[in-house]
Structure formats: C-alpha cells, structure tokens
Design an enzyme around this catalytic site. Sequence first.
Site, PDB file in Angstrom:
ATOM      1  N   PHE A 129       0.852  -1.179   0.000  1.00 41.41           N
ATOM      2  CA  PHE A 129       0.000   0.000   0.000  1.00 41.41           C
ATOM      3  C   PHE A 129       0.893   1.236   0.000  1.00 41.41           C
ATOM      4  CE2 PHE A 129      -2.516   3.463   1.624  1.00 41.41           C
ATOM      5  CZ  PHE A 129      -3.729   3.288   0.971  1.00 41.41           C
ATOM      6  N   ASP A 216       9.299   2.773   1.430  1.00 34.05           N
ATOM      7  CA  ASP A 216       8.106   3.465   1.922  1.00 34.05           C
ATOM      8  C   ASP A 216       8.017   3.219   3.422  1.00 34.05           C
ATOM      9  OD1 ASP A 216       5.537   4.115   2.788  1.00 34.05           O
ATOM     10  OD2 ASP A 216       4.550   3.390   0.985  1.00 34.05           O
ATOM     11  N   LYS A 245       2.816  10.329   8.295  1.00 34.88           N
ATOM     12  CA  LYS A 245       2.083   9.871   9.478  1.00 34.88           C
ATOM     13  C   LYS A 245       2.642  10.406  10.795  1.00 34.88           C
ATOM     14  CE  LYS A 245      -0.201   5.714   7.647  1.00 34.88           C
ATOM     15  NZ  LYS A 245      -1.592   6.086   7.908  1.00 34.88           N
TER      16      LYS A 245
END
Length: 396
Positions: A129, A216, A245
Amino acid sequence: MATSALMENYGDRPLTLVRGAGSYVWDDTGRRYLDALSGIAVCGLGHCHPAVTATLTDQAQTLLHASNLYNLPPQEQLADRLVYLSGLDNVFFSNSGAEANEAAIKLARRFGSQRGLPSPHILVMENAFHGRTLATMTATGNEKIRQGFGVLPEGFLRVPFDDLAAIEQLAASRDDIVAVLVEPIQGEGGIRIPAPGFLQKLRELCDHYQWLLMLDEIQTGNGRTGKLFAYQHTGILPDVVTTAKGLGNGVPIGACLARGVAAQLFDAGSHGSTFGGNPLACRAGLTVLETLEREQLIERAATLGARLLNRLRNHLGNCPTVTDIRGCGLMVGIELDQPCAELVARARERQLLINVTADKVVRLLPPLILSDTECDYIGDTVADLIQKFAGSPGGE
C-alpha cells in the site's frame, strides 16, 4: 453526528470523536476509549502531547504559511535533522504519505529518463500500500482500490513480497527497471514482515543492476518499530525513503528523503508543493523528533512491542483460529484463519479502538507513550476478544 455534505468514500462511521489526551479519545457521549491505532500510526506521541500543543500555539502566532518562494527556517531545521538522523542527503517536503511516494516515483522516472529509457519501470510488491493518488494507487497491490478508475499509469511491475527469486527473474529478462519501491514491513497488507536478510539482499540487487532502492516508511517510520526508520534494523542505506504519518503527530506532513544520485535528480521547477514544508508542519515535525529522543520513546516502542507480543502469544498460543502473531516494535498483527472485521465493533464495546486489515489480520498501532498497564490491557482484551470469537478453550 452525521451529515450528507460529506462524500461517502469512508462508509459508515459509528463513532463520533470529540477529544483526545494521551492514549485516549472520547466520543460525543463522554465515553473514553484506549486508542490502539493512534489515528492509523499517526499520533505516536499520543493525543494532544503538551510539547506539540505548545509548538503549534507558538508557531500559529508567528507564521503559518509563506510558500516555497522563500527560505523558511523551520523547514531548513527539520530538513537538517532528518538528513542527520537518516544518513541520507536531502529532502522534499509534502503534505502526506501519498505525496511523498509520488515524489519518489517521479525521482525514479527522472532517473530512468536520464539513463535514456523511454519507459522506465518500478518494481512494486503484491499486497503493498503506497497511497490513493493515481500513481500510488497503481503501485499499491490491492486490486479493489484500483477498480473503477479507468486507465492507470504505466511503469510498474508487480512481484510477490519477500520473493527475491521473482525479482531476480525479472531482472534477468528486462532492461527497463530503474527502481524498487517496497515497505520494510507491509502495514495495510497485514503487518507482513520479510525474512531476515531480505532488505540487505535487495540492496545488493539494486547495487548490481543500478536500481534505486526506495523504501516506503510512511507507517514504519518515526520510531514505531523501535528504530527511527525500520531500515535501521538492517544496516543498509536506501537511496530514497518516504515518511509521513507519525512525523507530524496529527499535523499533515510528508517527506521524501534521498541520497547519492537520487538526491540530485530534482532541479528548479521539476517538482513542488504549495503547502509542503510550511512552518507549522515543520515545527511540529521538529518537536516530534525532539520528543522521541528526549523521552526515549523509540527505545520504549521496542520494549513495549516485545511486552505486547509476549502477552498475546501467551494468551493465544493454543488458539486454533490464530495462524500467526507477529510484529516489530509497536506494529503488531494477529492473523486469523477467517475474516474477522466484526472484532472492531466488539473491541469498541470494550472501549478499545483496533483495526482489521487484509480481512483477517487484527492490526495494533498504539502510541509510543503507552504505560505498561495500558499495554497489558490491549494484549489481554484483544486476546479475550479473539478467544471468544473463535470459541476456543479459555474464551468463556
């Protein structure tokens, strides 16, 4: 509370949250919940951490936005700190993880273009993702989120996660690959942890074929795994790292870091962002990094993660419905042998917020400030919920 003015892309949301403090949030009826998700790995310092609140208050009274036409001291200070802590050379700031990954994809494309490749390709992983923009959605290994959006960007080749043989097979048959984009641990994919040595071997392959290794770390970064970045467990240095985040603890921010040739690919006008690197977000990022160090929260994440895993394994080791319990720091997954989305509602009844991803994996991403008591409550409650769900001995 509900309004028809919002698009329905998030579906039904059964809880209305109005306040947060530390490891807890409160709904509009005054009921308190232990947040074992941290806003999906965002609020690593917990909700409304005093240091972050003080920083935001101060910066809001100083300068919120001026654009990237000007030098901005907080932006430069955060860049310097990230470069020092990561071992990379420079950084591009954005507003989200998807945007950070878009920057990484553009770096890979430009790298390929400079090598004379008319159609450069990036290796990506099944079950990955990377975001929901057109490019990052295409890189994501979830067919469901790509459905209904027409023709998607080309330039991605998909291989199974943690399958070096598949990567070597593609490398032997193609000369248009320029980069690998991979999560050190797959988050949305179900807390999938690769075999020991996977990233080190991937680094060797990238060096051999002159590919960029792009990691990532949107979900794994900022102390969650017991290191500031998950790759720091392995001793390697990637060419590109993306994070977001937890870097802002709730303030939108993303960052794409690069080193070596990748750090020299963008020149004036080749990429940009109106809000990326604004003073408010960068002050928040600096405060997060300072607080992680001052309160020793990265080391605390490693300790708490081991405690939580041990507690879950002690409770669920003989539960036939549980196929695996895995984690790294405070990034923990419990995989069942059947879909278990209903556990989210059952946990909410026990005043605990959790998530189920990849249909069958209970995902826990609690804040790094957890107390031992809160950590044990998460482990005990989740284990009890799974035992009752499974109908196994000890569940009643």
